[in-house]
Enzyme design. Structure first.
Site, PDB file in Angstrom:
ATOM      1  N   ASP A   1       0.869  -1.179   0.000  1.00  0.00           N
ATOM      2  CA  ASP A   1       0.000   0.000   0.000  1.00  0.00           C
ATOM      3  C   ASP A   1       0.909   1.233   0.000  1.00  0.00           C
ATOM      4  O   ASP A   1       1.581   1.507   0.993  1.00  0.00           O
ATOM      5  CB  ASP A   1      -0.884  -0.058   1.269  1.00  0.00           C
ATOM      6  N   HIS A   2       0.882   1.958  -1.096  1.00  0.00           N
ATOM      7  CA  HIS A   2       1.838   3.058  -1.244  1.00  0.00           C
ATOM      8  C   HIS A   2       1.504   4.248  -0.348  1.00  0.00           C
ATOM      9  O   HIS A   2       2.306   5.166  -0.185  1.00  0.00           O
ATOM     10  CB  HIS A   2       1.892   3.496  -2.715  1.00  0.00           C
ATOM     11  N   ARG A   3       0.305   4.218   0.271  1.00  0.00           N
ATOM     12  CA  ARG A   3      -0.007   5.286   1.235  1.00  0.00           C
ATOM     13  C   ARG A   3       0.827   5.103   2.504  1.00  0.00           C
ATOM     14  O   ARG A   3       1.045   6.036   3.257  1.00  0.00           O
ATOM     15  CB  ARG A   3      -1.499   5.244   1.620  1.00  0.00           C
TER      16      ARG A   3
END
Ligand code: CAO
Length: 445
Positions: A414-416
């Protein structure tokens, strides 16, 4: 006993002070086979909607009510011819209306029916607030919509017009997830964006029969549950997949040396147990991979436990059993649990609890084939490791090519929460750990 005597009459249960209650839906037809507790009709008062279920499994012989009509307590709803071997509820007493579904905002058992590595726990999907720009409700259409009481209540709370919602449940019945998906489609893509900007363009319906013979097969129950959750994860999480390869030549030699002794104890020692142990070391070194965003999305919840889920391919679809407290288990205990849980999954014997609480997931297609893939994150987790089939490759070392057994790794994150650099560090650490397998077979304190 005569044929008439064996028929069962299903009546409207006690409706308290309500009289002449509207029948907004008749859910069965004459001649239809029904399960016990199958909803027969849906009633709607000013305060609630409720289903009247059958008291017995059988075939509908006669219906005594019409959609659009009204009923009161004790009125006859249907005559059912029971199937052999099933008995009516005691004295065929009027069944209680199914009014007791929990309010949608109440927490449902987290991932109790979650067979997929993409199942957002309910807490991660807070019910959206009612919108003022929601299209107005077409009341007759809302009444006709094929949905149960709790879904109707949920839709009313959100101001959703059920006549616009496509049902994905049994016989196209509208589910809570369908309502959520509908609302998500109306939410702005980002704060300040116009309403509807987040709606996904629909795939046009196609009449496939116009092009040749077809067969229509319903999705399995697991697929029907998994589909919306996979979709939710895919559209809600910005996925990136980091690829790497681990040199498992030494690991495989060690595994081959140990596997017969393990087999003598009833344990199948496959590469997966080593991979789980290596992941645990990586999760301990990089705790943000063993975390979840909270419901607000503003905080990261770091888990002090390591429960590792793994995707299991079963005849009914994909399931994700969880090895609990995997960090406290040695490689043999992990291998034993992988075997037991995957057998339970394939036999349809996994309990809800055995699929809950995972903090990281591994999806291994290594026993089947392939060189890489992009696994979908098992939300609300933040990363998933995909493993493909190992193969011998020429590796350039000290001026010459040597054959080494290479294991492909595909880490979706999850790039967040996780930056690309952190993901590359994670897979580099993992590859190094797998290349030095002796630390993986050490006893676990
Ligand atoms: N490379 C080469 N061989 C591998 C391997 C790999 N990465 N991983 C496993 N193998 C071998 C095993 O050693 C075993 O060989 P032997 O029978 O000769 O010992 C064989 O492949 C079969 O392994 P397995 O599948 O029985 O056991 P496993 O521990 O590797 O996997 C499980 C267990 C449950 C993960 C697996 O059976 C499964 O269901 N995989 C599919 C998961 C899936 O569908 N993922 C996709 C999810 S996203 O849609």
């Amino acid at each position: 006993m005569s044929a008439a005597e064996s028929l069962v009459q299903v009546h409207v249960p006690d409706l308290g002070n309500f009289k002449d209650v509207a029948v907004i839906d008749v859910l069965v037809k004459v001649g239809e086979s029904i399960e016990p507790e199958a909803p027969l009709i849906t009633l709607e008062t000013e305060k609630a909607t409720m289903d009247v279920p059958s008291t017995v499994a059988g075939v509908i012989e006669k219906l005594h009510v019409d959609k659009g009509g009204t009923v009161s307590s004790g009125d006859l709803v249907a005559t059912v011819r029971p199937v052999a071997g099933t008995a009516a509820s005691p004295e065929s007493a009027p069944a209680a209306p199914r009014q007791s579904a929990p309010a949608p905002s109440a927490p449902r058992p987290a991932q109790a029916e979650v067979p997929t590595p993409s199942a957002p726990a309910p807490a991660a999907v807070p019910a959206p607030a009612p919108r003022t720009d929601m299209p107005p409700i077409d009341e007759p259409g809302f009444s006709r919509a094929h949905a149960g009481p709790s879904v109707r209540k949920f839709a009313r709370e959100l101001g959703v017009d059920l006549s616009r919602v496509k049902g994905s449940g049994f016989k196209d019945r509208i589910t809570h997830d369908d309502v959520k998906t509908f609302v998500k489609g109306l939410l702005p893509a980002s704060p300040g964006a116009p309403a509807g900007a987040g709606a996904l363009p629909a795939v046009p319906a196609v009449d496939f029969a116009a092009f040749g013979p077809i067969e229509t097969r319903p999705l399995s129950r697991i697929q029907r549950i998994a589909g919306p959750r996979l979709h939710a994860s895919w559209v809600n999480i910005p996925h990136v997949t980091q690829f790497d390869e681990a040199d498992i030549t030494d690991l495989e030699a060690l595994r081959v040396k140990l596997k017969d002794a393990a087999a003598a104890q009833g344990i199948k020692l496959t590469p997966l147990a080593f991979i789980v142990r290596a992941c645990i070391k990586a999760l301990q070194a990089f705790p943000t991979f063993n975390a979840s965003l909270d419901a607000s999305g503003a905080n990261l919840v770091l888990k002090k436990y390591v429960h590792v889920g793994f995707a299991a391919d079963t005849p009914n679809g994909l399931m994700v059993p969880v090895v609990r407290e995997a960090d406290r288990k040695d490689i043999y205990e992990i291998a034993r649990q992988l075997g037991e849980l995957s057998e339970a999954a394939r036999g349809g014997k996994l309990s809800g609890a055995q699929m809950q609480g995972g903090s990281f997931t591994i999806s291994s297609l290594g026993g089947i084939g392939g060189t890489a893939f992009t696994p979908i994150i098992n939300a609300p987790e933040v990363a998933i490791l995909g493993v493909s089939r190992s193969a011998y490759k020429p590796v350039y070392r000290e001026g010459t090519f040597v054959p080494r057994l290479m294991l492909p790794l595909s880490l979706s994150y999850d790039h967040r929460v996780i930056d690309g650099a952190a993901a590359a560090r994670f897979t580099t650490f993992l590859a190094k750990t797998l290349a030095d397998p002796h630390s993986l077979i050490e006893a676990v304190p």
